[in-house]
Write an enzyme that holds these catalytic residues in place. Structure first.
Site, PDB file in Angstrom:
ATOM      1  N   ARG A 162       0.819  -1.223   0.000  1.00  0.00           N
ATOM      2  CA  ARG A 162       0.000   0.000   0.000  1.00  0.00           C
ATOM      3  C   ARG A 162       0.855   1.276   0.000  1.00  0.00           C
ATOM      4  O   ARG A 162       0.510   2.273   0.632  1.00  0.00           O
ATOM      5  CB  ARG A 162      -0.949   0.027   1.201  1.00  0.00           C
ATOM      6  CG  ARG A 162      -1.893  -1.127   1.299  1.00  0.00           C
ATOM      7  CD  ARG A 162      -2.996  -1.103   0.253  1.00  0.00           C
ATOM      8  NE  ARG A 162      -3.955  -2.161   0.528  1.00  0.00           N
ATOM      9  CZ  ARG A 162      -3.853  -3.409   0.077  1.00  0.00           C
ATOM     10  NH1 ARG A 162      -2.842  -3.753  -0.718  1.00  0.00           N
ATOM     11  NH2 ARG A 162      -4.767  -4.309   0.373  1.00  0.00           N
ATOM     12  N   SER A 238     -10.622   0.893   3.662  1.00  0.00           N
ATOM     13  CA  SER A 238      -9.818   0.630   4.862  1.00  0.00           C
ATOM     14  C   SER A 238      -9.179   1.934   5.326  1.00  0.00           C
ATOM     15  O   SER A 238      -8.487   2.588   4.541  1.00  0.00           O
ATOM     16  CB  SER A 238      -8.700  -0.369   4.558  1.00  0.00           C
ATOM     17  OG  SER A 238      -9.254  -1.512   3.971  1.00  0.00           O
ATOM     18  N   GLU A 334      -4.064   4.637   6.233  1.00  0.00           N
ATOM     19  CA  GLU A 334      -3.889   4.430   4.797  1.00  0.00           C
ATOM     20  C   GLU A 334      -4.459   5.635   4.037  1.00  0.00           C
ATOM     21  O   GLU A 334      -3.957   6.031   2.993  1.00  0.00           O
ATOM     22  CB  GLU A 334      -4.634   3.151   4.394  1.00  0.00           C
ATOM     23  CG  GLU A 334      -4.524   2.809   2.945  1.00  0.00           C
ATOM     24  CD  GLU A 334      -5.195   1.490   2.595  1.00  0.00           C
ATOM     25  OE1 GLU A 334      -4.844   0.452   3.189  1.00  0.00           O
ATOM     26  OE2 GLU A 334      -6.078   1.511   1.717  1.00  0.00           O
TER      27      GLU A 334
HETATM   28  P1  FAD Z   1      -8.069  10.083  -4.486  1.00  0.00           P
HETATM   29  O1  FAD Z   1      -8.797   9.708  -3.258  1.00  0.00           O
HETATM   30  O2  FAD Z   1      -8.634  11.181  -5.314  1.00  0.00           O
HETATM   31  O3  FAD Z   1      -6.564  10.434  -4.113  1.00  0.00           O
HETATM   32  C1  FAD Z   1      -5.827   9.585  -3.266  1.00  0.00           C
HETATM   33  C2  FAD Z   1      -4.405  10.138  -3.178  1.00  0.00           C
HETATM   34  O4  FAD Z   1      -3.765  10.031  -4.435  1.00  0.00           O
HETATM   35  C3  FAD Z   1      -4.364  11.639  -2.837  1.00  0.00           C
HETATM   36  O5  FAD Z   1      -3.257  11.874  -2.003  1.00  0.00           O
HETATM   37  C4  FAD Z   1      -4.180  12.324  -4.188  1.00  0.00           C
HETATM   38  O6  FAD Z   1      -3.505  13.554  -4.059  1.00  0.00           O
HETATM   39  C5  FAD Z   1      -3.348  11.305  -4.923  1.00  0.00           C
HETATM   40  N1  FAD Z   1      -3.633  11.285  -6.372  1.00  0.00           N
HETATM   41  C6  FAD Z   1      -4.817  11.003  -6.968  1.00  0.00           C
HETATM   42  N2  FAD Z   1      -4.686  11.035  -8.306  1.00  0.00           N
HETATM   43  C7  FAD Z   1      -3.381  11.337  -8.552  1.00  0.00           C
HETATM   44  C8  FAD Z   1      -2.629  11.526  -9.734  1.00  0.00           C
HETATM   45  N3  FAD Z   1      -3.169  11.429 -10.968  1.00  0.00           N
HETATM   46  N4  FAD Z   1      -1.309  11.852  -9.605  1.00  0.00           N
HETATM   47  C9  FAD Z   1      -0.722  11.962  -8.393  1.00  0.00           C
HETATM   48  N5  FAD Z   1      -1.395  11.796  -7.228  1.00  0.00           N
HETATM   49  C10 FAD Z   1      -2.706  11.488  -7.321  1.00  0.00           C
HETATM   50  N6  FAD Z   1      -7.846   0.617  -2.024  1.00  0.00           N
HETATM   51  C11 FAD Z   1      -7.150  -0.528  -2.254  1.00  0.00           C
HETATM   52  O7  FAD Z   1      -5.917  -0.485  -2.411  1.00  0.00           O
HETATM   53  N7  FAD Z   1      -7.770  -1.738  -2.301  1.00  0.00           N
HETATM   54  C12 FAD Z   1      -9.102  -1.876  -2.155  1.00  0.00           C
HETATM   55  O8  FAD Z   1      -9.620  -2.981  -2.220  1.00  0.00           O
HETATM   56  C13 FAD Z   1      -9.870  -0.685  -1.903  1.00  0.00           C
HETATM   57  N8  FAD Z   1     -11.202  -0.770  -1.677  1.00  0.00           N
HETATM   58  C14 FAD Z   1     -11.915   0.356  -1.401  1.00  0.00           C
HETATM   59  C15 FAD Z   1     -13.291   0.253  -1.173  1.00  0.00           C
HETATM   60  C16 FAD Z   1     -14.049   1.375  -0.895  1.00  0.00           C
HETATM   61  C17 FAD Z   1     -15.541   1.229  -0.651  1.00  0.00           C
HETATM   62  C18 FAD Z   1     -13.432   2.652  -0.886  1.00  0.00           C
HETATM   63  C19 FAD Z   1     -14.253   3.881  -0.636  1.00  0.00           C
HETATM   64  C20 FAD Z   1     -12.064   2.774  -1.099  1.00  0.00           C
HETATM   65  C21 FAD Z   1     -11.281   1.621  -1.359  1.00  0.00           C
HETATM   66  N9  FAD Z   1      -9.904   1.696  -1.577  1.00  0.00           N
HETATM   67  C22 FAD Z   1      -9.188   0.561  -1.854  1.00  0.00           C
HETATM   68  C23 FAD Z   1      -9.197   2.987  -1.512  1.00  0.00           C
HETATM   69  C24 FAD Z   1      -9.234   3.791  -2.852  1.00  0.00           C
HETATM   70  O9  FAD Z   1     -10.316   3.406  -3.636  1.00  0.00           O
HETATM   71  C25 FAD Z   1      -7.946   3.618  -3.644  1.00  0.00           C
HETATM   72  O10 FAD Z   1      -6.843   4.016  -2.906  1.00  0.00           O
HETATM   73  C26 FAD Z   1      -7.998   4.401  -4.978  1.00  0.00           C
HETATM   74  O11 FAD Z   1      -6.878   4.086  -5.764  1.00  0.00           O
HETATM   75  C27 FAD Z   1      -8.059   5.916  -4.780  1.00  0.00           C
HETATM   76  O12 FAD Z   1      -8.313   6.493  -6.034  1.00  0.00           O
HETATM   77  P2  FAD Z   1      -8.907   7.944  -6.183  1.00  0.00           P
HETATM   78  O13 FAD Z   1      -8.858   8.305  -7.641  1.00  0.00           O
HETATM   79  O14 FAD Z   1     -10.232   8.043  -5.543  1.00  0.00           O
HETATM   80  O15 FAD Z   1      -7.828   8.783  -5.389  1.00  0.00           O
HETATM   81  P1  NAP Z   2     -10.811 -10.181   4.776  1.00  0.00           P
HETATM   82  O1  NAP Z   2     -11.053 -11.188   3.705  1.00  0.00           O
HETATM   83  O2  NAP Z   2     -11.794 -10.041   5.900  1.00  0.00           O
HETATM   84  O3  NAP Z   2      -9.355 -10.426   5.390  1.00  0.00           O
HETATM   85  C1  NAP Z   2      -8.841  -9.559   6.393  1.00  0.00           C
HETATM   86  C2  NAP Z   2      -7.396  -9.234   6.050  1.00  0.00           C
HETATM   87  O4  NAP Z   2      -6.650 -10.427   6.083  1.00  0.00           O
HETATM   88  C3  NAP Z   2      -7.275  -8.655   4.661  1.00  0.00           C
HETATM   89  O5  NAP Z   2      -7.118  -7.281   4.790  1.00  0.00           O
HETATM   90  C4  NAP Z   2      -6.106  -9.378   4.042  1.00  0.00           C
HETATM   91  O6  NAP Z   2      -4.953  -8.563   3.879  1.00  0.00           O
HETATM   92  C5  NAP Z   2      -5.756 -10.483   5.007  1.00  0.00           C
HETATM   93  N1  NAP Z   2      -5.900 -11.780   4.314  1.00  0.00           N
HETATM   94  C6  NAP Z   2      -7.027 -12.534   4.173  1.00  0.00           C
HETATM   95  N2  NAP Z   2      -6.737 -13.662   3.498  1.00  0.00           N
HETATM   96  C7  NAP Z   2      -5.421 -13.627   3.209  1.00  0.00           C
HETATM   97  C8  NAP Z   2      -4.532 -14.502   2.517  1.00  0.00           C
HETATM   98  N3  NAP Z   2      -4.942 -15.657   2.014  1.00  0.00           N
HETATM   99  N4  NAP Z   2      -3.239 -14.124   2.392  1.00  0.00           N
HETATM  100  C9  NAP Z   2      -2.803 -12.956   2.894  1.00  0.00           C
HETATM  101  N5  NAP Z   2      -3.595 -12.084   3.548  1.00  0.00           N
HETATM  102  C10 NAP Z   2      -4.881 -12.413   3.713  1.00  0.00           C
HETATM  103  O7  NAP Z   2     -10.629  -8.732   4.094  1.00  0.00           O
HETATM  104  P2  NAP Z   2     -11.710  -7.719   3.537  1.00  0.00           P
HETATM  105  O8  NAP Z   2     -11.771  -6.543   4.428  1.00  0.00           O
HETATM  106  O9  NAP Z   2     -12.981  -8.442   3.187  1.00  0.00           O
HETATM  107  O10 NAP Z   2     -11.015  -7.247   2.192  1.00  0.00           O
HETATM  108  C11 NAP Z   2     -10.827  -8.157   1.138  1.00  0.00           C
HETATM  109  C12 NAP Z   2      -9.719  -7.658   0.221  1.00  0.00           C
HETATM  110  O11 NAP Z   2     -10.086  -6.383  -0.322  1.00  0.00           O
HETATM  111  C13 NAP Z   2      -8.391  -7.453   0.961  1.00  0.00           C
HETATM  112  O12 NAP Z   2      -7.339  -7.822   0.111  1.00  0.00           O
HETATM  113  C14 NAP Z   2      -8.365  -5.961   1.241  1.00  0.00           C
HETATM  114  O13 NAP Z   2      -7.058  -5.435   1.272  1.00  0.00           O
HETATM  115  C15 NAP Z   2      -9.148  -5.400   0.063  1.00  0.00           C
HETATM  116  N6  NAP Z   2      -9.839  -4.163   0.472  1.00  0.00           N
HETATM  117  C16 NAP Z   2      -9.084  -3.048   0.620  1.00  0.00           C
HETATM  118  C17 NAP Z   2      -9.677  -1.851   0.989  1.00  0.00           C
HETATM  119  C18 NAP Z   2      -8.844  -0.598   1.087  1.00  0.00           C
HETATM  120  O14 NAP Z   2      -9.409   0.478   1.201  1.00  0.00           O
HETATM  121  N7  NAP Z   2      -7.536  -0.685   1.053  1.00  0.00           N
HETATM  122  C19 NAP Z   2     -11.046  -1.795   1.236  1.00  0.00           C
HETATM  123  C20 NAP Z   2     -11.770  -2.973   1.114  1.00  0.00           C
HETATM  124  C21 NAP Z   2     -11.169  -4.151   0.731  1.00  0.00           C
HETATM  125  P3  NAP Z   2      -4.703  -7.604   2.629  1.00  0.00           P
HETATM  126  O15 NAP Z   2      -5.502  -6.368   2.923  1.00  0.00           O
HETATM  127  O16 NAP Z   2      -3.246  -7.373   2.707  1.00  0.00           O
HETATM  128  O17 NAP Z   2      -5.130  -8.262   1.373  1.00  0.00           O
END
Ligand code: FAD
Ligand code: NAP
Length: 339
Positions: A162, A238, A334
């Site tokens: 991340r 998250s 994050e």
């Molecule tokens: P923004 O929120 O607009 O920006 C995020 C950051 O990036 C800010 O600091 C901004 O300045 C910078 N930024 C944006 N665009 C650019 C650009 N073009 N150049 C330079 N900097 C830039 N994230 C995960 O990793 N995995 C997930 O599974 C995941 N699930 C999510 C589920 C939900 C319901 C929500 C609400 C969020 C989730 N996220 C997840 C977080 C988010 O969606 C990601 O981080 C996504 O990539 C953010 O994109 P954005 O365009 O909305 O960025």
């Molecule tokens: P989950 O399945 O309830 O699992 C909880 C956490 O355990 C996850 O965050 C995941 O880490 C870790 N995990 C589960 N199974 C794993 C495996 N086989 N090997 C390694 N790590 C494992 O998680 P959840 O909340 O429903 O999310 C599912 C996936 O979507 C995850 O990968 C999560 O990162 C992603 N997600 C991300 C965001 C975001 O905003 N970043 C929001 C929603 C969902 P990891 O997170 O490292 O994968």
């Protein structure tokens, strides 16, 4: 380029937070980037994609650069892979659906992640065992300081869990204009079904040999059943990263909490789900004023309506304190906090 003054932030962040944005600059084309230098005249600025990973604490007085450039294009093709160029303003999920529809593999596990393609390298988006770095060939980014566009290959971005240089040392210095992904073609896909929820959903559907399209559908179904829709409950996914702790702390904690879930990273470190730690501290589903944690996933902080960014931030501080006291673990946010 479109410039608007004094507008509400509500449509621009998935937390649904209401602050004033003094100046919103929509960047719709490559030419718009070249005129930015003149428009900004050295002023500080923020970069905004879909607003799904930002927490707005105050009115935003610095100009906000809203990236809106569109385009998905195959720029190279061989027997086993394609290079696809995605403009920064494209919706990430729409790009995934486009790839799946063309039978290009590698990002199906990243279905339904909100936001835009330009933000994907920022925190090296990841879900269900796949990260964008696994398929990322190169990133092009505009440096406002000198007006040049730079190309960074995968290894130069220093991707981690991340994180990347775009989230750390290059933050707000480079505006990502496009990303190039290397995606597999039919007969060359490597599917990742290692996460328990995916295995279970495939088994429930009786699917033994999944296609990338099956995998995308399964991921969408799991996410829809578990995560709150930002249109219904404001959130940014998250709020904290899953902490990676030392083996010695892990051994100490697991002797006290034998059911603590964990995933090995290497011989010296272990990943512990932040959601579980927060839940153990009694926060899951708690409502505090207009904020709280989501009932199905304590890692997701929510705006029940009318909360301020400061209230959400204060809740995140309280959560950090209780996790530190109980587990000796420092949670790291994050979400990108705009102060
Ligand atoms: P923004 O929120 O607009 O920006 C995020 C950051 O990036 C800010 O600091 C901004 O300045 C910078 N930024 C944006 N665009 C650019 C650009 N073009 N150049 C330079 N900097 C830039 N994230 C995960 O990793 N995995 C997930 O599974 C995941 N699930 C999510 C589920 C939900 C319901 C929500 C609400 C969020 C989730 N996220 C997840 C977080 C988010 O969606 C990601 O981080 C996504 O990539 C953010 O994109 P954005 O365009 O909305 O960025
Ligand atoms: P989950 O399945 O309830 O699992 C909880 C956490 O355990 C996850 O965050 C995941 O880490 C870790 N995990 C589960 N199974 C794993 C495996 N086989 N090997 C390694 N790590 C494992 O998680 P959840 O909340 O429903 O999310 C599912 C996936 O979507 C995850 O990968 C999560 O990162 C992603 N997600 C991300 C965001 C975001 O905003 N970043 C929001 C929603 C969902 P990891 O997170 O490292 O994968």
């Amino acid at each position: 380029m479109n410039i608007t003054n004094n507008i509400s932030s509500v449509p621009y962040n998935t937390f649904g937070l209401e602050v004033n944005i003094s100046t919103l600059i929509e960047l719709n084309s490559k030419e718009d980037f070249s005129s930015l230098h003149t428009v900004l005249q050295g002023k500080e600025y923020h970069i905004l994609g879909g607003g799904s990973n930002v927490l707005l604490l105050n009115d935003v007085t610095a100009p906000v650069l809203h990236i809106n450039t569109k385009g998905l294009e195959v720029i190279k093709e061989s027997d086993d892979y394609v290079l696809v160029k995605m403009q920064a303003g494209e919706s990430w999920h729409e790009a995934v659906l486009w790839a799946v529809a063309h039978n290009y593999g590698g990002i199906e596990n990243l279905s339904l992640i909100p936001g835009k393609c330009g933000a994907a390298p920022m925190q090296n988006i990841g879900a269900y065992g796949v990260e964008v770095k696994d398929v990322l060939h190169a990133v092009t980014a505009y440096k406002l300081e000198d007006g040049y566009e730079y190309t960074f290959h995968n290894e130069e971005c220093e991707f981690g869990y991340r994180t990347s240089n775009f989230k750390t040392i290059w933050k707000d210095k480079f505006i990502i204009t496009s990303i190039i992904l290397r995606l597999s073609k039919e007969g060359h896909h490597t599917l990742n079904t290692s996460y328990g929820a995916i295995e279970k959903e495939l088994a429930d559907r009786g699917i033994v040999q999944p296609t990338i399209s099956d995998l995308s559908e399964v991921v969408i179904a799991i996410r829809q059943s578990k995560l709150p829709y930002p249109e219904e409950v404001g959130n940014a996914g998250s709020f904290f990263k899953n902490p990676i702790i030392s083996m010695s702390l892990y051994e100490e904690l697991v002797s006290e909490y034998p059911h603590m879930p964990s995933y090995p990273i290497d011989a010296a470190s272990v990943k512990v789900p932040a959601g579980w730690l927060i839940d153990q501290c009694g926060w899951k589903g708690k409502v505090i004023g207009q904020t709280g944690t989501y009932k199905n996933q304590a890692l997701v902080l929510v705006n029940h309506g009318g909360a301020s960014g400061k209230e959400i931030y204060a809740l995140s501080e309280d959560i950090k304190i209780s996790v530190r006291q109980k587990f000796k673990i420092d949670l790291e946010r994050e979400v990108n906090v705009w102060r």
